[in-house]
Write a protein that holds these residues in place. Structure first.
Motif, short mmCIF file in Angstrom:
data_model
loop_
_atom_site.label_atom_id
_atom_site.label_comp_id
_atom_site.label_asym_id
_atom_site.label_seq_id
_atom_site.Cartn_x
_atom_site.Cartn_y
_atom_site.Cartn_z
N PRO A 21 0.81 -1.23 0.00
CA PRO A 21 0.00 0.00 0.00
C PRO A 21 0.84 1.27 0.00
CG PRO A 21 -0.05 -1.06 2.16
CD PRO A 21 0.65 -2.02 1.25
N ASP A 22 2.10 1.19 0.42
CA ASP A 22 2.95 2.39 0.45
C ASP A 22 3.65 2.64 -0.88
OD1 ASP A 22 2.30 2.73 3.13
OD2 ASP A 22 3.97 1.44 3.79
N CYS A 23 3.54 1.72 -1.84
CA CYS A 23 4.23 1.89 -3.13
C CYS A 23 3.46 2.89 -3.98
CB CYS A 23 4.33 0.54 -3.84
SG CYS A 23 5.16 0.64 -5.45
N PRO A 24 4.15 3.84 -4.62
CA PRO A 24 3.45 4.81 -5.48
C PRO A 24 2.85 4.17 -6.71
CG PRO A 24 5.82 5.05 -5.70
CD PRO A 24 5.60 4.08 -4.57
N LYS A 25 3.27 2.99 -7.10
CA LYS A 25 2.72 2.32 -8.25
C LYS A 25 1.48 1.51 -7.84
CE LYS A 25 6.78 1.77 -11.22
NZ LYS A 25 6.14 2.39 -12.40
N VAL A 26 0.45 1.64 -8.64
CA VAL A 26 -0.74 0.85 -8.39
C VAL A 26 -0.66 -0.47 -9.14
CG1 VAL A 26 -3.27 0.80 -8.58
CG2 VAL A 26 -2.10 2.93 -8.00
N THR A 27 -0.24 -0.36 -10.42
CA THR A 27 -0.04 -1.55 -11.24
C THR A 27 1.34 -1.50 -11.87
OG1 THR A 27 -0.95 -0.53 -13.24
CG2 THR A 27 -2.50 -1.68 -11.77
N PHE A 28 1.82 -2.64 -12.29
CA PHE A 28 3.12 -2.72 -12.94
C PHE A 28 3.11 -3.87 -13.93
CE2 PHE A 28 3.38 -5.52 -9.31
CZ PHE A 28 4.08 -6.62 -9.79
N ALA A 29 3.95 -3.78 -14.93
CA ALA A 29 4.08 -4.84 -15.93
C ALA A 29 5.25 -5.74 -15.55
CB ALA A 29 4.30 -4.25 -17.32
N GLU A 30 5.02 -7.04 -15.65
CA GLU A 30 6.09 -7.96 -15.31
C GLU A 30 7.18 -7.94 -16.39
OE1 GLU A 30 5.10 -12.07 -15.39
OE2 GLU A 30 3.68 -11.86 -17.04
N GLN A 31 8.43 -8.18 -15.96
CA GLN A 31 9.57 -8.23 -16.88
C GLN A 31 10.16 -9.64 -16.86
OE1 GLN A 31 10.24 -5.63 -18.76
NE2 GLN A 31 8.76 -4.31 -17.70
N VAL A 32 10.56 -10.09 -18.03
CA VAL A 32 11.19 -11.41 -18.17
C VAL A 32 12.70 -11.20 -18.21
CG1 VAL A 32 11.36 -13.50 -19.56
CG2 VAL A 32 9.18 -12.25 -19.43
N PRO A 33 13.44 -11.68 -17.23
CA PRO A 33 14.89 -11.46 -17.23
C PRO A 33 15.54 -12.03 -18.49
CG PRO A 33 14.16 -12.29 -15.11
CD PRO A 33 12.99 -12.42 -16.04
N GLY A 34 16.41 -11.24 -19.10
CA GLY A 34 17.13 -11.65 -20.29
C GLY A 34 16.35 -11.51 -21.57
N LEU A 35 15.07 -11.09 -21.47
CA LEU A 35 14.24 -10.98 -22.67
C LEU A 35 13.60 -9.60 -22.81
CD1 LEU A 35 13.18 -12.54 -25.13
CD2 LEU A 35 11.19 -13.21 -23.73
N THR A 36 13.17 -9.02 -21.70
CA THR A 36 12.50 -7.72 -21.77
C THR A 36 13.19 -6.72 -20.86
OG1 THR A 36 10.96 -8.26 -19.99
CG2 THR A 36 10.29 -8.83 -22.25
N VAL A 37 13.10 -5.46 -21.25
CA VAL A 37 13.57 -4.32 -20.47
C VAL A 37 12.48 -3.26 -20.56
CG1 VAL A 37 15.36 -2.58 -20.17
CG2 VAL A 37 15.97 -4.86 -21.00
N ARG A 38 12.28 -2.52 -19.50
CA ARG A 38 11.22 -1.51 -19.49
C ARG A 38 11.42 -0.51 -20.63
NH1 ARG A 38 10.63 1.36 -13.92
NH2 ARG A 38 8.71 2.10 -14.95
#
Length: 524
Positions: free
Chosen positions: A67-84
């Motif tokens: 509840p203290d995180c400023p992000k409400v939702t986030f997209a998952e990242q696949v290590p070695g395949l995706t970068v934000r």
């Protein structure tokens, strides 16, 4: 992986992430399995079999359970395949960045097209500038040197003399900017530089406790330039280096000498005497041309001539590929064959590969009753004489050694310059700066203005000069890096700005260091 579509020009791989695997929040790192929705990402990957590859990846968007995180939702990242915010896989992004570092914009875009990655030159440069520079570690031994940036504008390059890696570069040769950089990066103990007063002042203000070392190469190069000025001042002595002419035959052609009673002969004789009178006073070609009202090339022609008759006749030509066949030409001419076309055809059967026009010009004097023109050795130029004096005696060819001895015997000023150069060479070879004060006194008392001026400049920087002679530190690393800077400029057509040039020069050095010595794959 869900499926692979290879029907089109692009190989499409469809895949999706696991439904129940936890994912870490990109804001606070808290793991979450609370799925919000799914969306599809299109990622470009390295080519496979010469075909572009696109990965259509279905990923989850999750709620952050903190509840203290400023992000409400986030997209998952696949290590070695995706970068934000990235539409390329890390592997392809590394390839794009490396190609951009090595080949810059246009060259990098062409290379990427070869490996089936379609990017524009602007995109390649944009990705290159996004690559962070490695952290700058203050060197113990710093190399400072300038380089030609464009036109009459110069830049400054700093190199770590220990690791041999470039640190940074900027436009201009400003003492204040160098001093500001040194104050912002304390810890420099030794600074190698040339004899520039600007760099001397900058190092003194920015790192007053650092030892300043004047580079041996720049000292030797500066001495060579002053010797060349001495040779230019005594240009009238340079014909003494020519070998003694062969005795002329008893019967000479009437056209071999020009009569002095003609107006042309009298005019040539007056100009010859006037030019050589001014040359003996050490005047330059430009000043003589202004005083006499002649073109500079005309003054040079009269100054290089040994007699005024040489000016009247056509200047001796340079050696050519026709010279081995001159005796045959003379023989065939005496036998009555006067056609240049036929003579050229005969010479081709004997191995001559030159043009017909050269044969035609060679027999032209024979048609006027004059002998064939033969190549004659010209007097050495001041630059050539300077090279003879600077070069170690053991590295001279017998011909050069003979010509140098003839010149030095004729000109005591050049003899003195040669003696002083050899003294300085002995100091460099022995790494002994003890004779330096006495050598500077000899330069001052030599009566040669260029060397006396150099002695005055070296006295103001005598401690750095002595360290340059005795220590092993030098600016050789800087010279090598400056050569690399010029190479990168040429690869970019000379249109690179300072920031792009700095980025490439620093990154390419680290890239080479990273992949140096790695084994290469060889086919079995």
């Amino acid at each position: 992986m869900v499926s692979v579509d290879s029907s089109g020009p692009v190989l499409i791989v469809r895949a999706r992430t696991r439904a129940r695997a936890p994912a870490g929040c990109t804001g606070c790192g808290t793991s979450s399995e609370w799925v919000h929705s799914r969306y599809e990402r299109h990622l470009a990957d390295t080519a496979l079999g010469g075909r572009p590859v696109r990965i259509d990846l279905s990923v989850r968007r999750l709620y952050c359970e903190n509840p203290d995180c400023p992000k409400v939702t986030f997209a998952e990242q696949v290590p070695g395949l995706t970068v934000r915010y990235q539409r390329r896989t890390p592997l392809l992004q590394q390839v794009v960045e490396s190609v951009g570092v090595l080949l810059a914009g246009r060259g990098g875009a062409r290379m990427l097209h070869v490996i089936a990655v379609a990017l524009s030159r602007c995109t390649v440069l944009s990705q290159l500038m996004r690559v962070p520079l490695p952290p700058l570690i203050t060197p113990r031994v710093l190399g400072v040197d300038d380089f030609a940036l464009y036109g009459d504008t110069y830049g400054t390059l700093l190199v770590d003399a220990t690791t041999r890696l470039p640190l940074t570069l900027w436009e201009g040769r400003d003492a204040e900017q160098l001093g500001r950089w040194l104050r912002g990066h304390p810890g420099v103990e030794v600074a190698c530089r040339d004899g520039s007063l600007v760099y001397r002042q900058g190092i003194t203000s920015g790192a007053p406790d650092a030892l300043q070392i004047s580079d041996r190469f720049h000292l030797w190069q500066g001495l060579s330039r002053q010797v060349q000025k001495v040779a230019s001042t005594h240009r009238a002595c340079l014909p003494a280096a020519l070998p003694e002419p062969d005795p002329a035959p008893a019967e000479t052609s009437s056209a071999a000498t020009e009569p002095t009673d003609t107006r042309a002969g009298q005019h040539a004789q007056r100009l010859f005497e006037a030019v050589h009178t001014l040359t003996e006073r050490g005047r330059s070609y430009s000043s003589m041309s202004r005083e006499l009202g002649l073109d500079r090339r005309t003054v040079r022609k009269y100054a290089r001539a040994r007699t005024w008759q040489e000016v009247m006749r056509r200047s001796p030509r340079k050696p050519s590929t026709l010279d081995p066949y001159l005796d045959y030409l003379q023989q065939r001419w005496d036998e009555g064959q006067h056609s240049a076309t036929i003579l050229h055809q005969e010479l081709r059967t004997k191995g001559y590969l030159g043009h017909y026009q050269r044969v035609k010009m060679a027999v032209a004097p024979l048609r006027r009753g004059l002998p064939l023109d033969t190549p004659r050795e010209r007097p050495p130029s001041p630059r050539e004489v300077s090279r003879w004096i600077i070069t170690a005696p053991g590295r001279h060819t017998p011909h050069t050694s003979q010509r140098l001895h003839q010149l030095l015997d004729h000109c005591p000023e050049l003899q003195l310059a040669h003696h002083l150069v050899r003294q300085f060479a002995a100091m460099l070879d022995n790494r002994d700066a003890g004779p330096l004060p006495d050598w500077l006194d000899q330069l001052t008392a030599s009566g040669l203005a260029p060397l006396a001026g150099m002695a005055k400049a070296l006295r103001e920087d005598q401690s750095a000069v002595a360290l340059g002679i005795t220590t092993l530190y030098n600016s050789g690393v800087n010279e090598g890096r400056i050569t690399d800077v010029k190479l990168q400029k040429r690869l970019m057509g000379g249109r690179a700005g300072v920031s792009l040039l700095r980025h490439r020069v620093v990154l390419i050095a680290h890239l080479r260091r990273r992949y140096a010595g790695r084994p290469t794959l060889t086919p079995r």
